[in-house]
Each structure stands twice: as C-alpha cells, then as structure tokens.
Design an enzyme around this catalytic site. Structure first.
Site, mmCIF file in Angstrom:
data_model
loop_
_atom_site.group_PDB
_atom_site.id
_atom_site.type_symbol
_atom_site.label_atom_id
_atom_site.label_comp_id
_atom_site.label_asym_id
_atom_site.label_seq_id
_atom_site.Cartn_x
_atom_site.Cartn_y
_atom_site.Cartn_z
ATOM 1 N N SER A 126 0.819 -1.216 0.000
ATOM 2 C CA SER A 126 0.000 0.000 0.000
ATOM 3 C C SER A 126 0.851 1.263 0.000
ATOM 4 O O SER A 126 0.314 2.372 0.004
ATOM 5 C CB SER A 126 -0.905 0.006 1.229
ATOM 6 O OG SER A 126 -0.150 0.182 2.415
ATOM 7 N N GLY A 167 -9.693 7.834 0.489
ATOM 8 C CA GLY A 167 -9.252 9.215 0.357
ATOM 9 C C GLY A 167 -10.310 10.136 -0.199
ATOM 10 O O GLY A 167 -10.371 11.321 0.163
ATOM 11 N N ARG A 184 -5.115 9.778 -10.575
ATOM 12 C CA ARG A 184 -5.957 9.945 -9.374
ATOM 13 C C ARG A 184 -5.078 10.338 -8.177
ATOM 14 O O ARG A 184 -4.033 9.753 -7.936
ATOM 15 C CB ARG A 184 -6.700 8.643 -9.074
ATOM 16 C CG ARG A 184 -7.568 8.669 -7.798
ATOM 17 C CD ARG A 184 -6.847 8.096 -6.591
ATOM 18 N NE ARG A 184 -7.724 7.946 -5.427
ATOM 19 C CZ ARG A 184 -7.315 7.627 -4.203
ATOM 20 N NH1 ARG A 184 -6.028 7.426 -3.979
ATOM 21 N NH2 ARG A 184 -8.162 7.499 -3.220
ATOM 22 N N VAL A 185 -5.514 11.338 -7.448
ATOM 23 C CA VAL A 185 -4.800 11.764 -6.238
ATOM 24 C C VAL A 185 -5.737 11.586 -5.059
ATOM 25 O O VAL A 185 -6.895 11.999 -5.107
ATOM 26 C CB VAL A 185 -4.350 13.240 -6.366
ATOM 27 C CG1 VAL A 185 -3.792 13.750 -5.051
ATOM 28 C CG2 VAL A 185 -3.310 13.372 -7.475
ATOM 29 N N GLY A 186 -5.254 10.953 -4.009
ATOM 30 C CA GLY A 186 -6.079 10.752 -2.819
ATOM 31 C C GLY A 186 -5.885 11.866 -1.806
ATOM 32 O O GLY A 186 -5.440 12.968 -2.130
ATOM 33 N N ASP A 187 -6.194 11.558 -0.564
ATOM 34 C CA ASP A 187 -6.093 12.566 0.492
ATOM 35 C C ASP A 187 -4.671 12.719 1.042
ATOM 36 O O ASP A 187 -4.318 13.770 1.576
ATOM 37 C CB ASP A 187 -7.057 12.236 1.645
ATOM 38 C CG ASP A 187 -6.824 10.838 2.219
ATOM 39 O OD1 ASP A 187 -6.305 9.961 1.500
ATOM 40 O OD2 ASP A 187 -7.173 10.618 3.395
ATOM 41 N N THR A 221 1.720 6.946 0.554
ATOM 42 C CA THR A 221 0.858 5.865 0.053
ATOM 43 C C THR A 221 1.067 5.611 -1.437
ATOM 44 O O THR A 221 1.545 6.494 -2.162
ATOM 45 C CB THR A 221 -0.627 6.253 0.285
ATOM 46 O OG1 THR A 221 -1.458 5.145 -0.030
ATOM 47 C CG2 THR A 221 -1.043 7.420 -0.584
ATOM 48 N N THR A 257 -2.058 2.805 3.444
ATOM 49 C CA THR A 257 -1.313 4.060 3.528
ATOM 50 C C THR A 257 -0.582 3.995 4.854
ATOM 51 O O THR A 257 -0.979 3.230 5.733
ATOM 52 C CB THR A 257 -2.316 5.253 3.575
ATOM 53 O OG1 THR A 257 -3.043 5.294 2.358
ATOM 54 C CG2 THR A 257 -1.643 6.586 3.818
ATOM 55 N N THR A 271 -5.831 7.313 7.013
ATOM 56 C CA THR A 271 -5.720 6.260 6.002
ATOM 57 C C THR A 271 -7.158 5.870 5.645
ATOM 58 O O THR A 271 -8.090 6.225 6.343
ATOM 59 C CB THR A 271 -4.972 5.022 6.536
ATOM 60 O OG1 THR A 271 -5.704 4.454 7.626
ATOM 61 C CG2 THR A 271 -3.566 5.359 7.016
ATOM 62 N N GLY A 272 -7.305 5.119 4.561
ATOM 63 C CA GLY A 272 -8.653 4.711 4.160
ATOM 64 C C GLY A 272 -9.105 5.438 2.910
ATOM 65 O O GLY A 272 -8.273 5.978 2.162
HETATM 66 N N1 GLY Z 1 -6.024 7.377 1.918
HETATM 67 C C1 GLY Z 1 -5.228 6.989 0.841
HETATM 68 C C2 GLY Z 1 -5.860 7.152 -0.469
HETATM 69 O O1 GLY Z 1 -7.082 7.143 -0.570
HETATM 70 O O2 GLY Z 1 -5.163 7.289 -1.456
#
Ligand code: GLY
Length: 358
Positions: free
Chosen positions: A87, A261, A235-238, A225, A207, A258-259
């Site tokens: 991850s 995003g 794609r960009v997460g949080d 992550t 993450t 984590t989780g």
């Molecule tokens: N929390 C990590 C992601 O969604 O990329």
C-alpha cells in the site's frame, strides 16, 4: 529564552495592532513568532497499524535528539522500502495501467511549513521528496511528471516500483475485471463464463500516516501511500493534501488519515481534527468527530449501506501537544501503532463509530 522573548514581542505587537485598529496590516518580519517549547514535552510517535517499525525508528531517532520530521520520515521510509507492504512505496499496488503512482505529504510544526508530491512515478520514497519540496522550492505540492523531474534534479534515483508480486495482483484484477473484455484468467477448455469482479477480495486502500513529538516538544507528521489500487492514472487521494491526509499545528497537535481518500478529500478531516483539539477535544474524540462528519456528509446512495452508513472505512490518528494520542475509524476493528520510547512499538485499538457485524 530567545523564542519566548520573540513570542512575547509578537503578542505585544499583535495586542498593540489590535488596540490601535491596525489588524489587517502586515506585521513586520521581526514580529513573526518563533516556535515555542512545550512546557513538559512528552516525546511519542504514532502511526497507522502498519507503522510498528516506523514508530520504533522515529522514537529511536527522537531519543537521540532528532527533529520530529526527520524521525517520522526515516520511520515511513522503512515501509516505503518494504515490498511486502503493498500500500506504500516500492511494491505498492499500481494504477489500472499497472504503473505505481505515489502520494505523500509532510508537515513541520515548528516552522509551519509543508511539502507534498502526488501521482509521482519511479521514486520509492515520496515522503523524502515531499520534504525537499518543502525545503528547496517555493511551492507546497508538485504532481506527476513535474514532481519526478524535481526529484531527479535533487538526486533521487529512478527505478521501476512494480514488484512481481504487485504485478500479479494487478493482473488477476485485470483478468477478472469483466467478462466482456479480452483479458482472461487461466482457464481450461471447458470453461464458459470467465471473469468476475474480485476487488472485494483485495485490499484496495492502504497508507501510512506517522506523527511525532520530539524532545523539544515540536510536532511533525508524514503521510505516504501508493493510493487506491487500480485507480485511474492521475488519481490523487487525500494523503498529499495538507488539511485532508495530514495536518500539523505546533501549538495544538497533529492528525492524519488512512482509508478512502475520496471521502476525506470532501471533508478535510485532518485540519478539522486539529481544530477540534484546539477547542479542547481529546485526540480520540476529535478523530470520532471527523468520522461523524464524514458519515453525515456521505449523501450518495451507492456509498451507503441499507442503514444509511458509509460502506467504506476511513481511519484517523492524532496527537496533542500535551502528548495525548488517539485514533478512530468509521468501522470497528482498526488499530494504531504507538511508541513512547520503548524498543518495541505496540498496537492500540482505535475508537469507532459503527461496530462491524461480522
Ligand atoms: N487514503 C489513501 C488514499 O485514498 O489514497
């Protein structure tokens, strides 16, 4: 002493400015407050559950006098370099094209600075690149090709981050994605319907977030992550978004996530958690409030179960300046790693909003 004097001089200037109706005007550079020392620093490091080694490393460095940011980055570098953690970093699960794209952010409490990279390819330690963005650019967030070029300019080594194990997981996903396309899983001549969606069997989110307080009472954090497995490229997460996947305020504390995003991007939970702590909430309560906020803000039916609860999970971790720590998740069953100076870190159960039935 010097810091304390500067702080007093800032407070005096701010009070004078306020009294004279001057708020809104720039304070001179000499009045910018320097970081203050926490009254009784309680060094500690916390992380998501995959951060046992990271928190132990961070605390080992902090005990030897390191700044909290150097310590958490050295800690998460262990996980970024570990091909078994699929991850994060090297060996992370790739995007839908089979290419690993990484996101990371860092935030340094004493200077109030931050840096981040998103969708960066071919560099195994995006957290270290994020720190260089913070220290050696006038920007906070670099993405994609620009982030890679910046990293290479600063001497980071390019390499293929896709391990055979991650490629095989991706191939299994691709071959079972649809019965309509031309990618087939291994089958014999008697097979008829080939291909079923297998995402549920795979761990799609993962993450590491790691936050620490050092011997000077200064707070820093890092989130890193490979993001959502099999995501759309770009794609960009949080994780690389300061305020969402990480936030640090040296006067209050730090929080990270984590989780899923996407849910956190829509609620900017880390900065909210820090603000809830500023208002007096404990780290655990502040994390729970962020979970409640996400549950309230989730309106799309496709994302909710029959009882109206989010189908996904988001996990939060927080530390306060006083050295309290806490974690909470939307769904039960999560833990976080903690180290207060012992050779081995330990896992602690996170609070939760909803209990999983099975
Ligand atoms: N929390 C990590 C992601 O969604 O990329």
């Amino acid at each position: 002493m010097e810091n304390e004097l500067s702080r007093r001089s800032f407070l005096k200037s701010a009070a004078l400015a306020s009294g004279a109706g001057l708020l809104g005007r720039d304070l001179s550079l000499g009045d910018i407050p320097l970081p203050t020392r926490a009254p009784n620093p309680k060094p500690l490091a916390i992380a998501s559950a995959n951060g046992l080694a990271a928190t132990a490393k961070a605390m080992e460095m902090i005990a030897a006098g390191s700044d909290a940011l150097d310590a958490v980055i050295a800690g998460v570098n262990i996980v970024e370099n570990d091909p078994k953690d699929m991850s994060v970093g090297y060996g992370g699960l790739p995007n839908e094209d089979g290419v690993v794209e990484l996101d990371s952010s860092v935030m340094h409490g004493p200077t109030g600075r931050g840096g981040a990279v998103a969708a960066i390819r071919n560099i195994r330690n995006p957290s270290s690149v994020a720190k260089v963005v913070m220290e050696r650019s006038d920007h906070v967030l670099l993405v994609g090709e620009g982030a890679l070029r910046f990293a290479v300019a600063h001497g980071f080594k390019e390499e293929n981050l896709l391990t055979d194990e991650a490629r095989e997981v991706w191939l299994k996903w691709k071959e079972n994605l649809s019965t309509e396309d031309d990618w087939l899983p291994p089958h014999d001549a008697n097979a008829r319907d080939i291909g079923e969606r297998v995402q549920k069997a795979l761990r799609l989110h993962g993450t590491i977030n790691c936050d620490a307080i050092d011997l000077n009472g200064n707070i820093s954090g890092c989130t890193t992550t490979s993001g959502l497995a099999f995501k759309i490229p770009g794609r960009v997460g949080d994780s690389p978004i300061l305020g969402a996947g990480l936030y640090v305020d040296n006067e209050v504390g730090a929080a990270g996530s984590t989780g899923r995003g996407e849910a956190n991007l829509l609620s900017c939970s880390s900065v909210m958690i820090v603000e809830y702590m500023r208002q007096g909430k404990s780290p655990t309560d502040a994390c729970l409030m962020a979970c409640e906020r996400i549950a309230r803000q989730t309106k799309e039916l496709r994302l909710k179960d029959d009882n109206g609860r989010p189908k996904f999970n988001v996990n939060f971790y927080a530390i306060s300046r006083a050295g309290e720590h806490g974690g909470a998740s939307i769904w039960s069953g999560s833990q976080y790693a903690i180290n207060t100076g012992e050779p081995q870190s330990r896992l602690v159960d996170s609070a939760y909003l909803y209990k999983r039935e099975k």
